[in-house]
Design a protein around this motif. Structure first.
Motif, PDB file in Angstrom:
ATOM      1  N   PHE A 252      25.095  63.870   5.383  1.00  0.00           N
ATOM      2  CA  PHE A 252      24.922  65.287   5.058  1.00  0.00           C
ATOM      3  C   PHE A 252      23.787  65.972   5.813  1.00  0.00           C
ATOM      4  O   PHE A 252      23.601  67.179   5.691  1.00  0.00           O
ATOM      5  CB  PHE A 252      24.706  65.462   3.556  1.00  0.00           C
TER       6      PHE A 252
ATOM      7  N   THR B 119      28.031  70.317   8.433  1.00  0.00           N
ATOM      8  CA  THR B 119      27.264  70.968   7.363  1.00  0.00           C
ATOM      9  C   THR B 119      26.064  71.702   7.939  1.00  0.00           C
ATOM     10  O   THR B 119      25.571  71.373   9.021  1.00  0.00           O
ATOM     11  CB  THR B 119      26.754  69.950   6.325  1.00  0.00           C
TER      12      THR B 119
ATOM     13  N   LEU C   6      32.460  72.049   2.466  1.00  0.00           N
ATOM     14  CA  LEU C   6      31.057  71.843   2.834  1.00  0.00           C
ATOM     15  C   LEU C   6      30.622  72.700   4.010  1.00  0.00           C
ATOM     16  O   LEU C   6      29.427  72.997   4.160  1.00  0.00           O
ATOM     17  CB  LEU C   6      30.815  70.368   3.189  1.00  0.00           C
TER      18      LEU C   6
END
Length: 426
Positions: A244, A220, A191
């Motif tokens: 995220f 991220t 990621l």
């Protein structure tokens, strides 16, 4: 390197794509009047084509005493009888155009709602479909060859499994299939260099939830997270955003219709008016794909309840019609002891709870027998939320339905997809 591989792949697979991409970039800021004028021109072209080249449509038009010249404005489209998925399957050969095409792409639907539909897409149809996706990506600063994580799974057949792994490597993609901690840790590492994520919305949420529960560190710099093929529950968003760094955005469409709408960074789902015409009749969506010449799709009942907003102007500046909401699937009815109800009822039950309390619930409803429903809740409900849910159930079903509420429940997957309502009643 990946840009070069992508462009070489486009040359081999569909050289029409760059032209389609350029056109959709040019029309991205067209006015509503310009978009509708273009729709009319393409609709007239498609109707003439279907009448001339599709045995099914020629017969259908003649039976309904319609000629292509009768379509003089967009308001004339309802003169043409609608078509259903059952008809597309049953009359498949007759619907396909008899004309010769330079190249055709075999396509099929998932079959999660019954028999899969198979059909052929021509070059321009395929290009317009992919260009619509790429335009949506461009709103987030993403190129088709950018690094991405894919939540879709593997084919378990050995040969196809390795073919997918090779394809993933070529298109700069990595995916996750297992929810085991060591697999998630490998995914997290990848990621760090990813530009975006896409795939089944429930899988994205489930992985985010697992990461949060295990307190795994995540770094991220994602530009976009796109959920597709399933409903994005409001309850998904807080967890996905915490883990995220972004909320999930929506893409709406189907294999046979192409991309109908794509969510912009301002949170509005903009219809791809250059590719499709959408009608909504009694809440039901009908789609005409303006480039479906190999297998004409005209006034197709896709099977969803949707709500459009044709009046608002999005702050992003685009004039394309806004798809305000996709409320659920038409088809499976809810059976009480004495009455039947549309599956859309569940949309309103849980929407009312959110509106009244601000509490988003991740739910699934199963019906195994008439007159009884099983409400499965992912979370443990507070006493107030449970009281609200029971009040809403009683409001819509009164004494016609018994029910049970199961908290912290596992959800049933139908054909691989997660649906908010699954009926086992024939």
């Amino acid at each position: 390197m990946y840009q070069w591989i992508y462009k070489q792949g486009v040359k081999r697979r569909n050289p029409v794509l760059p032209e389609a991409e350029q056109f959709l970039q040019e029309t991205d800021r067209w006015s509503r009047a310009e978009l509708e004028a273009y729709q009319l021109a393409k609709l007239q072209e498609l109707v003439h084509w279907a009448y001339t080249n599709s045995p099914y449509y020629q017969k259908r038009f003649n039976e309904a005493a319609i000629h292509p010249m009768d379509i003089q404005e967009l308001a004339d489209l309802p003169l043409i009888p609608p078509i259903t998925k059952e008809t597309l399957i049953q009359e498949n050969e007759a619907i396909h155009a008899t004309a010769t095409f330079d190249k055709l792409f075999f396509s099929e639907t998932s079959g999660s709602t019954g028999t899969p539909l198979t059909f052929q897409r021509d070059l321009e149809w395929d290009a317009r479909h992919r260009a619509a996706i790429h335009r949506g990506y461009s709103w987030y600063g993403i190129k088709p060859w950018d690094r991405n994580g894919y939540f879709w799974g593997y084919n378990l057949a050995i040969k196809k499994h390795w073919k997918l792994k090779l394809m993933d490597r070529l298109v700069n993609r990595f995916r996750i299939f297992s929810y085991e901690k060591h697999e998630i840790n490998k995914f997290i590492k990848k990621l760090e260099r990813a530009d975006y994520l896409e795939g089944y919305s429930s899988m994205i949420y489930h992985v985010a939830r697992k990461i949060e529960q295990e307190k795994l560190p995540v770094q991220t710099h994602l530009k976009m997270i796109k959920g597709t093929s399933e409903k994005i529950f409001d309850a998904y968003q807080p967890t996905v955003e915490r883990v995220f760094g972004r909320k999930m955005i929506s893409e709406y469409g189907a294999a046979e219709t192409g991309i109908i709408a794509f969510e912009c960074p301002k949170g509005k789902m903009h219809m791809t008016m250059e590719n499709v015409i959408v009608e909504v009749i009694d809440g039901e969506i009908l789609v005409t794909n303006l480039f479906s010449k190999a297998f004409p799709i005209i006034r197709y009942k896709l099977g969803d309840y949707v709500e459009l907003d044709t009046e608002s102007q999005c702050s992003c500046g685009r004039a394309h019609t806004i798809v305000k909401s996709v409320m659920g699937r038409i088809g499976k009815e809810i059976f009480g002891e004495k009455m039947t109800y549309p599956s859309l009822t569940f949309y309103y039950i849980f929407k009312n709870i959110v509106m009244d309390s601000g509490s988003a619930i991740h739910y699934q409803v199963l019906q195994h027998r008439k007159g009884h429903l099983e409400f499965r809740m992912e979370q443990q409900l507070t006493a107030k939320m449970r009281q609200q849910l029971e009040a809403e159930i009683k409001k819509y079903f009164a004494t016609d339905m018994t029910y049970e509420i199961v908290e912290q429940a596992f959800f049933h997957r139908d054909g691989g997809k997660l649906k908010d309502f699954v009926s086992f009643v024939e």
